[in-house]
Each structure stands twice: as structure tokens, then as C-alpha cells.
Design a protein around this motif. Structure first.
Motif, PDB file in Angstrom:
ATOM      1  N   TYR A  23       0.714  -1.348   0.062  1.00 16.26           N
ATOM      2  CA  TYR A  23      -0.033  -0.046  -0.109  1.00 16.26           C
ATOM      3  C   TYR A  23       0.910   1.196   0.219  1.00 16.26           C
ATOM      4  O   TYR A  23       0.777   2.106  -0.736  1.00 16.26           O
ATOM      5  CB  TYR A  23      -0.903   0.088   1.118  1.00 16.26           C
ATOM      6  CG  TYR A  23      -2.110  -1.254   1.166  1.00 16.26           C
ATOM      7  CD1 TYR A  23      -3.240  -0.752   0.299  1.00 16.26           C
ATOM      8  CD2 TYR A  23      -1.902  -2.399   1.540  1.00 16.26           C
ATOM      9  CE1 TYR A  23      -4.334  -1.911   0.370  1.00 16.26           C
ATOM     10  CE2 TYR A  23      -2.889  -3.448   1.426  1.00 16.26           C
ATOM     11  CZ  TYR A  23      -4.003  -2.956   0.972  1.00 16.26           C
ATOM     12  OH  TYR A  23      -4.931  -3.785   0.930  1.00 16.26           O
ATOM     13  N   LYS A  25       3.855   1.518  -1.115  1.00 11.61           N
ATOM     14  CA  LYS A  25       4.750   1.520  -2.285  1.00 11.61           C
ATOM     15  C   LYS A  25       3.787   2.102  -3.542  1.00 11.61           C
ATOM     16  O   LYS A  25       4.069   2.943  -4.068  1.00 11.61           O
ATOM     17  CB  LYS A  25       5.103   0.187  -2.852  1.00 11.61           C
ATOM     18  CG  LYS A  25       6.319  -0.266  -1.938  1.00 11.61           C
ATOM     19  CD  LYS A  25       6.412  -1.697  -2.315  1.00 11.61           C
ATOM     20  CE  LYS A  25       7.173  -2.098  -3.484  1.00 11.61           C
ATOM     21  NZ  LYS A  25       7.690  -3.564  -3.674  1.00 11.61           N
ATOM     22  N   ILE A  26       2.439   1.851  -3.710  1.00 10.61           N
ATOM     23  CA  ILE A  26       1.810   2.083  -4.687  1.00 10.61           C
ATOM     24  C   ILE A  26       1.441   3.581  -4.498  1.00 10.61           C
ATOM     25  O   ILE A  26       1.329   4.400  -5.396  1.00 10.61           O
ATOM     26  CB  ILE A  26       0.550   1.351  -4.818  1.00 10.61           C
ATOM     27  CG1 ILE A  26      -0.212   1.628  -6.529  1.00 10.61           C
ATOM     28  CG2 ILE A  26      -0.557   1.486  -3.925  1.00 10.61           C
ATOM     29  CD1 ILE A  26      -0.841   0.596  -6.709  1.00 10.61           C
ATOM     30  N   ARG A  29       4.214   5.736  -5.470  1.00 16.15           N
ATOM     31  CA  ARG A  29       4.438   5.814  -6.973  1.00 16.15           C
ATOM     32  C   ARG A  29       3.365   6.762  -7.423  1.00 16.15           C
ATOM     33  O   ARG A  29       3.640   7.616  -8.446  1.00 16.15           O
ATOM     34  CB  ARG A  29       3.894   4.577  -7.543  1.00 16.15           C
ATOM     35  CG  ARG A  29       5.003   3.603  -7.759  1.00 16.15           C
ATOM     36  CD  ARG A  29       4.908   2.572  -8.827  1.00 16.15           C
ATOM     37  NE  ARG A  29       3.659   1.810  -8.760  1.00 16.15           N
ATOM     38  CZ  ARG A  29       3.345   0.797  -7.989  1.00 16.15           C
ATOM     39  NH1 ARG A  29       4.349   0.160  -7.381  1.00 16.15           N
ATOM     40  NH2 ARG A  29       2.040   0.433  -8.266  1.00 16.15           N
ATOM     41  N   HIS A  30       2.117   7.132  -6.733  1.00 15.41           N
ATOM     42  CA  HIS A  30       1.028   8.092  -7.343  1.00 15.41           C
ATOM     43  C   HIS A  30       1.281   9.447  -6.436  1.00 15.41           C
ATOM     44  O   HIS A  30       0.153  10.233  -6.944  1.00 15.41           O
ATOM     45  CB  HIS A  30      -0.231   7.360  -7.082  1.00 15.41           C
ATOM     46  CG  HIS A  30      -0.528   6.267  -8.061  1.00 15.41           C
ATOM     47  ND1 HIS A  30      -1.124   6.399  -9.235  1.00 15.41           N
ATOM     48  CD2 HIS A  30      -0.381   4.962  -7.737  1.00 15.41           C
ATOM     49  CE1 HIS A  30      -1.195   5.154 -10.141  1.00 15.41           C
ATOM     50  NE2 HIS A  30      -0.788   4.401  -9.143  1.00 15.41           N
ATOM     51  N   GLU A 248      -4.307  -1.546  -5.588  1.00 18.34           N
ATOM     52  CA  GLU A 248      -4.802  -0.968  -6.935  1.00 18.34           C
ATOM     53  C   GLU A 248      -6.374  -0.545  -6.296  1.00 18.34           C
ATOM     54  O   GLU A 248      -6.621   0.709  -7.137  1.00 18.34           O
ATOM     55  CB  GLU A 248      -4.862  -2.053  -7.923  1.00 18.34           C
ATOM     56  CG  GLU A 248      -3.357  -2.415  -8.391  1.00 18.34           C
ATOM     57  CD  GLU A 248      -2.730  -3.485  -7.541  1.00 18.34           C
ATOM     58  OE1 GLU A 248      -3.297  -4.139  -6.586  1.00 18.34           O
ATOM     59  OE2 GLU A 248      -1.484  -3.301  -7.791  1.00 18.34           O
TER      60      GLU A 248
END
Length: 256
Positions: A23, A25-26, A29-30, A248
């Protein structure tokens, strides 16, 4: 990379590290910052009994995991009693969610069902997947707060469930100190994500001390319909509910 002005997302869960937590990490990225606040503690229980059941794992059609904590209990017991890896690889393993599936795979299980998103839908998946199975015995290690929907659905389709409580959940009394430190930073809080219905009463009592967060329209996201329902019972506004317990789905909800 989609930049979101470095808004902060608070995850009410245990942290596994920014470089390993899927969680965190994503979110990075955003363009989000993230911070984890553990809201629950866990104690392992009944491991001796569970060990006796695992020694006879081959008698079962499958083992079912609905949380990473149940997988951790399994790892502890397998290491303690020295069960060879080959003896668990031949047993079907059903899981909910990517985190649980990954933990089970790391332990040596071949998993399926992880994309079902909830215990209810996993139970339906197991029923469909096992239509022609003669053996309908299932081992289900779970927590003390586990709800009955999975067992009820399977038993209605003539499965025999051996359910064993392998951990108990204890909610922390107060996490206001951790939240206070976060509110003193200059990074605006965009969202708070609640992962478990068990922690909702703690969140409710904590937010009473920070009414400005709701005034500032901080979004509250729920992981799963059960958590959503519990938040609503405590009159907390739910901005969105993750369709599946995976990173996601979190990004999809934040983009809503």
C-alpha cells in the motif's frame, strides 16, 4: 507518475516498511505520502491444537486463509513441529486478498481465490471450484472476531469445516498521540483508510479529539463492506469502499 501535491494518506494498519508494504509503495508511486498507525494488537492462541490439525493436513480438501495473521500462525506451528514443505504443497489453499495470498505463497502453498475480495465471495468461489470434489473437509484457521459468513455458506453446501481460532484481536485503547504528531506536520491529510471493523470504535473515539479533520473533509475509506458497515454504524462518513483488499483498489478509490 501522477502527482497529488504530496497529500497524506493515513493507513490504520501495521507497517511493514515503506519499501515492502504494497500500500505504501503504490501510494508513493502516485505522489502520495503515507503513514501507518497500528490500531490493533494480536495474540496467537490454540497453537498446540492447531499443530495437531496440521499434522493431519492431508485429510482435508483445502486450507482457507482470510488474513495474513492466520498464515503467520501457520508458519509458527509448521516450524515448531517440523512438517516438510512437500506435505502442504499438495493441499489446495484458498485465500482472500493479495497480502494473504503472498504470505501463503511465501510459506509454500499454491493459492487460488485471492481476487474474490471478501470471505463471502471466497466461499462462493470454493463451492464452485469444488463442485466435483468428493472430499469436502476444509481447515479454517482464523481470528477470534471472524464472522460466520464463510462457514455458513460452505456448510450450506455440505462442506465440513474444522474452524480453529489461532489468534485473538485486541483493539488499542487510544491512538490519539500518533495522530496528533501527524497533524502537526505541514502535509495536509487527504484520506484515512480503515482496514478492519474491529478498529472502528478506536477510530471513532480518536476522531472525537480531532473534529477539525472531518470539518476539513478528510476522506474516510473502508476496506471491504463489513468495515464500511461498521463505520456507518458509528456515524462516520464513508467516502468510498475498496472493491478488493488490495493496493490497486485503494488508488481507484482515491481517484473517485
Amino acid at each position: 507518475m501522477e502527482i497529488q501535491d504530496s497529500n497524506l494518506v493515513i493507513l490504520f494498519k501495521s507497517e511493514t516498511g515503506e519499501n515492502s508494504d504494497p500500500y505504501m509503495k503504490i501510494l508513493k508511486r502516485h505522489g502520495y505520502q503515507s503513514h501507518c498507525i497500528p490500531i490493533l494488537d494480536f495474540n496467537f492462541i490454540n497453537l498446540d491444537l492447531y499443530g495437531q490439525l496440521l499434522k493431519n493436513l492431508q485429510k482435508y480438501l483445502a486450507i482457507v486463509f482470510t488474513s495474513p495473521r492466520a498464515v503467520q500462525a501457520t508458519e509458527l506451528v509448521l516450524n515448531a513441529i517440523g512438517i516438510p514443505l512437500c506435505s502442504i504443497q499438495s493441499v489446495k489453499c484458498y485465500t482472500v486478498g493479495k497480502a494473504t495470498a503472498l504470505a501463503a505463497k511465501n510459506l509454500g502453498f499454491h493459492t487460488c481465490g485471492e481476487s474474490t475480495g471478501s470471505a463471502e465471495f471466497l466461499a462462493r468461489y470454493i463451492v464452485q471450484d469444488s463442485e466435483d470434489a468428493g472430499n469436502r473437509e476444509v481447515l479454517f484457521p482464523c481470528g477470534n472476531l471472524c464472522r460466520d459468513v464463510l462457514c455458513d455458506t460452505l456448510e450450506a453446501h455440505n462442506f465440513h469445516i474444522t474452524e480453529v481460532k489461532v489468534y485473538e484481536t485486541v483493539a488499542k485503547e487510544d491512538v490519539s498521540n500518533e495522530l496528533y504528531v501527524i497533524t502537526q506536520s505541514k502535509v495536509p491529510i487527504d484520506s484515512m483508510v480503515m482496514f478492519s471493523p474491529s478498529g472502528v470504535p478506536v477510530l471513532t473515539s480518536t476522531l472525537r479529539k480531532f473534529p477539525q479533520l472531518l470539518v476539513d473533509s478528510v476522506k474516510i475509506l473502508a476496506v471491504g463492506p463489513t468495515t464500511e458497515s461498521e463505520l456507518q454504524k458509528h456515524n462516520l462518513p464513508v467516502y468510498a469502499t475498496l472493491r478488493r483488499p488490495d493496493p490497486e483498489s485503494l488508488i481507484d478509490c482515491l481517484r473517485k
